[in-house]
Design a protein around this motif. Sequence first.
Motif, PDB file in Angstrom:
ATOM      1  N   CYS B  43      50.484  39.558  36.903  1.00 54.30           N
ATOM      2  CA  CYS B  43      49.133  39.979  36.214  1.00 54.30           C
ATOM      3  C   CYS B  43      49.242  40.669  35.053  1.00 54.30           C
ATOM      4  O   CYS B  43      49.032  41.741  35.222  1.00 54.30           O
ATOM      5  N   ARG B  63      41.809  31.683  35.992  1.00 56.81           N
ATOM      6  CA  ARG B  63      40.854  32.620  37.049  1.00 56.81           C
ATOM      7  C   ARG B  63      40.754  34.084  36.254  1.00 56.81           C
ATOM      8  O   ARG B  63      39.780  34.876  36.724  1.00 56.81           O
ATOM      9  N   HIS B  64      41.999  34.325  35.421  1.00 52.14           N
ATOM     10  CA  HIS B  64      41.931  35.787  35.150  1.00 52.14           C
ATOM     11  C   HIS B  64      41.247  35.777  33.935  1.00 52.14           C
ATOM     12  O   HIS B  64      40.664  36.997  33.336  1.00 52.14           O
ATOM     13  N   PRO B  67      35.018  36.781  34.411  1.00 50.35           N
ATOM     14  CA  PRO B  67      34.641  38.490  34.815  1.00 50.35           C
ATOM     15  C   PRO B  67      34.631  38.583  36.244  1.00 50.35           C
ATOM     16  O   PRO B  67      34.540  37.495  37.217  1.00 50.35           O
ATOM     17  N   LYS B  68      34.863  39.920  36.278  1.00 50.12           N
ATOM     18  CA  LYS B  68      35.217  40.326  37.855  1.00 50.12           C
ATOM     19  C   LYS B  68      33.911  40.257  38.569  1.00 50.12           C
ATOM     20  O   LYS B  68      32.921  40.582  38.461  1.00 50.12           O
ATOM     21  N   GLU B  69      34.273  39.780  39.996  1.00 51.89           N
ATOM     22  CA  GLU B  69      33.063  39.393  40.830  1.00 51.89           C
ATOM     23  C   GLU B  69      33.148  40.524  41.957  1.00 51.89           C
ATOM     24  O   GLU B  69      34.197  40.841  42.366  1.00 51.89           O
TER      25      GLU B  69
END
Lengths: 299, 216
Positions: B43, B63-64, B67-69
Amino acid sequence: MTAVGSAGFRHLSSTSVCRVTLQTKSGTEKPSSPWTLMAAVCLQRLPVISADCSPIEQQFRQMMQRMELEKSLLSDHELRLLEDSERISRKQADDYDSDEEENRGDQEIVLAQDLEDSWEQKLQKFQPGLRVNVCVKSSRHSGEGVRARSVPADAPLSCLADADEDLTSLERCLADPLVLVAEQQVGGDKLWLLPQTRWQEGETLRQTAERALASLPAAGLKATFLGNAPCGVYKYKLPKAARTESAVGTKVFFFKAILSDGGAPAAPSASLLWAKKSELQRYLKPAYMMKVERFVLAL
Amino acid sequence: MFLRSVCWSKADFLLLQVTRQAFVLQRALASCRATPSLQHPACASVNERQYRTMPTHGIGRWRHLLPKEAPKKKKDKLQMKEILAETDTAYGSLNVTVSGYDMTLVEHYSQYIHNLCNRLGIKVADSYILPTKTTEVMLMQEQGTKMFVDAVLKTHERVVQLSSLEAAACPVLLDVLLQNQPEGVELSVSEHTEAHFQARFKGRPELEGLIAQLTY
């Protein structure tokens, strides 16, 4: 507003939650418009039975029924029938040992086939109502016309008339929605139009429409109004000769209402009609009809 | 052309690989020195691709970029949607209830209402099902006083909750619904209240008993 509609003759019950009463401002003068305002009611009798299927719809329905039957599983009753017939065949076999049989109790006494036979008998006794009401014009028993739901078997055919053609009857064309049309005096001529009356100061247009309904000669017509907003407008300008400063024409606002109770069958008066949408054209003026047919739904 | 390209690939490709790896290693080292914190090679920052053996490693990573879920909680208590109040031009939260004995008719009619509201632009807040009620029809026996079960009827109910119905759209919608109402199906329009919402839940007598014990 709470409205409940159920099958059969539609019973509608409604309770008005909060009626906003028109607050007349005191002191301020509203500019009087040159238009006379009127409110009319479009009273509809909803269809009582579902419409007949077109040929394609019938074919499709038969096909779907066959498909569903072929794909379906056996129901409890059918399984029971199979078990009973198996048990009977086992009983009639030579090497039958009743001790091996499981005790079923009720099922041995009342076979599923017997139940089916008793249900068949009940079905034979049931007579569904007629899809088209028949109006017996002249009865053999009394001089007056008698409206009957089921036709007596020995009534002579010559005196039977299809209730569909009696335009004043409420029971005609059970599969289509009907609209009430009245013949009213409008400025010197008798015209066929939806029942209307003039708006007065201090009342809402919906109350005017209710008054229009109540002022009709037919008694006992109970209706439920659908909402406070009008569904259509018709503007009528007086011919140039009759126009003055304060009277340019009339604006008619239409309100929809559903018939909840027909009341006692009143004597057929010549000025009231129940017409289908296709028949409205015969009675209403063309310009009027153009505005009316926009909101009269015949689905 | 073809032969020449093949010849090129075998010799020069390896050379290219080596040079590329060396280049990346140098860059990685540089970044490490600049930022002393250790970064997990998987990462790293968006712009750098981490090489394993193939230069195209990690080429399809996406996927990076999303937005963060927040982590999804498994059990979500059914929250009550806000009950809108009436305004001058629109009704508040309304419940359109469809009930009847035939489930296919009831379900199809409620689906029709839902789709119609979507098409007309009327906002549908919620559409839920109330538990079915079973009615046993008992007939008196012809000889004797015992009642026996004749039929078992199940009443199904579907509710479509509308969030705000304009007063001008109300007569139109109601007219269409009433004209298309199938036989054997009841339609009812009422205001949505908190009592309606609470009626959907089952009572929990043990919990209430424990709470009573605590407070006692």
